[in-house]
Design an enzyme around this catalytic site. Structure first.
Site, PDB file in Angstrom:
ATOM      1  CG  ASP A   1      -0.400   0.173   2.536  1.00  0.00           C
ATOM      2  OD1 ASP A   1       0.848   0.324   2.620  1.00  0.00           O
ATOM      3  OD2 ASP A   1      -1.145   0.204   3.520  1.00  0.00           O
TER       4      ASP A   1
ATOM      5  CB  CYS B   1       0.599  -2.639   4.797  1.00  0.00           C
ATOM      6  SG  CYS B   1       0.506  -3.790   6.172  1.00  0.00           S
TER       7      CYS B   1
ATOM      8  CB  THR C   1       1.959  -2.808  10.974  1.00  0.00           C
ATOM      9  OG1 THR C   1       0.753  -3.274  10.330  1.00  0.00           O
ATOM     10  CG2 THR C   1       1.711  -1.468  11.640  1.00  0.00           C
TER      11      THR C   1
ATOM     12  CG  HIS D   1       9.630 -24.903  12.014  1.00  0.00           C
ATOM     13  ND1 HIS D   1       9.629 -24.851  13.391  1.00  0.00           N
ATOM     14  CD2 HIS D   1      10.865 -25.347  11.662  1.00  0.00           C
ATOM     15  CE1 HIS D   1      10.798 -25.244  13.850  1.00  0.00           C
ATOM     16  NE2 HIS D   1      11.577 -25.547  12.821  1.00  0.00           N
TER      17      HIS D   1
ATOM     18  CG  HIS E   1       8.200 -28.729  10.869  1.00  0.00           C
ATOM     19  ND1 HIS E   1       7.830 -28.208  12.086  1.00  0.00           N
ATOM     20  CD2 HIS E   1       9.549 -28.887  10.912  1.00  0.00           C
ATOM     21  CE1 HIS E   1       8.908 -28.044  12.833  1.00  0.00           C
ATOM     22  NE2 HIS E   1       9.955 -28.452  12.146  1.00  0.00           N
TER      23      HIS E   1
HETATM   24  C1  RB5 Z   1      -2.022   2.641   6.461  1.00  0.00           C
HETATM   25  O1  RB5 Z   1      -2.043   3.856   7.124  1.00  0.00           O
HETATM   26  C2  RB5 Z   1      -1.811   1.492   7.463  1.00  0.00           C
HETATM   27  O2  RB5 Z   1      -2.939   1.333   8.247  1.00  0.00           O
HETATM   28  C3  RB5 Z   1      -1.491   0.234   6.714  1.00  0.00           C
HETATM   29  O3  RB5 Z   1      -0.361   0.429   5.935  1.00  0.00           O
HETATM   30  C4  RB5 Z   1      -1.170  -0.998   7.541  1.00  0.00           C
HETATM   31  O4  RB5 Z   1      -0.184  -0.744   8.481  1.00  0.00           O
HETATM   32  C5  RB5 Z   1      -2.283  -1.756   8.069  1.00  0.00           C
HETATM   33  O5  RB5 Z   1      -2.122  -2.829   8.669  1.00  0.00           O
END
Ligand code: RB5
Length: 148
Positions: free
Chosen positions: A8, A65, A67, A98, A133
């Site tokens: 994203d 993304c 996180t 695994h 596994h």
């Molecule tokens: C975008 O602001 C953020 O929410 C997205 O990149 C992500 O971290 C969501 O899990």
């Protein structure tokens, strides 16, 4: 080996960096977008890569993304996808060895690009160890097949 990659807006720069550097290492990278930095919704891009694997266009996926969590949640909704959010090279090693993970998710706002590249390289080069596994991964596949 064909690898799909997508992000994203929060993962866009890391996507571009990984794409160039993995290509240098000989991987064939299919970019599922976005193709410029704009605000997009991560579920749309996780879906593209998950479907790419299920349609056999690509063998593995990398999703980035902010996180890595949103991409991980969405990718794991698809039967046959085993997505692992990795923050270390050891995570990546064990996710392949695994869990036979087929999608790596990364947090573009959490880790540096050089660490992310090392994580991706370990993920893409570590085989599934099978052995003890295998029956566990087969149980995951059975749960997938029972989903309604
Ligand atoms: C975008 O602001 C953020 O929410 C997205 O990149 C992500 O971290 C969501 O899990």
């Amino acid at each position: 080996m064909k690898i799909g990659i997508a992000s994203d807006h929060a993962g866009y720069e890391l996507k571009e960096y990984l794409k160039i550097n993995l290509q240098k290492d000989g991987y064939e990278i299919i970019d599922y977008g976005p193709f410029l930095k704009k605000v997009v919704d991560y579920p749309d891009y996780a879906e593209k890569v998950a479907k790419g694997i299920l349609n056999k266009e690509i063998e593995y996926g990398i999703l980035i993304c902010g996180t890595g969590i949103g991409m991980d949640i969405v990718a794991n909704k698809f039967n046959g996808i085993r997505a692992a959010r990795c923050c270390s090279t050891y995570d990546a090693f064990l996710a392949r060895q695994h869990n036979d993970a087929n999608v790596l998710t990364l947090g573009g706002r959490l880790i540096g690009k050089e660490l992310a590249l090392e994580i991706a390289k370990i993920f893409l080069s570590t085989p599934f160890s099978k052995g003890r596994h295998l029956k566990r991964v087969n149980k995951i596949k059975k749960i997938d097949n029972e989903k309604n």
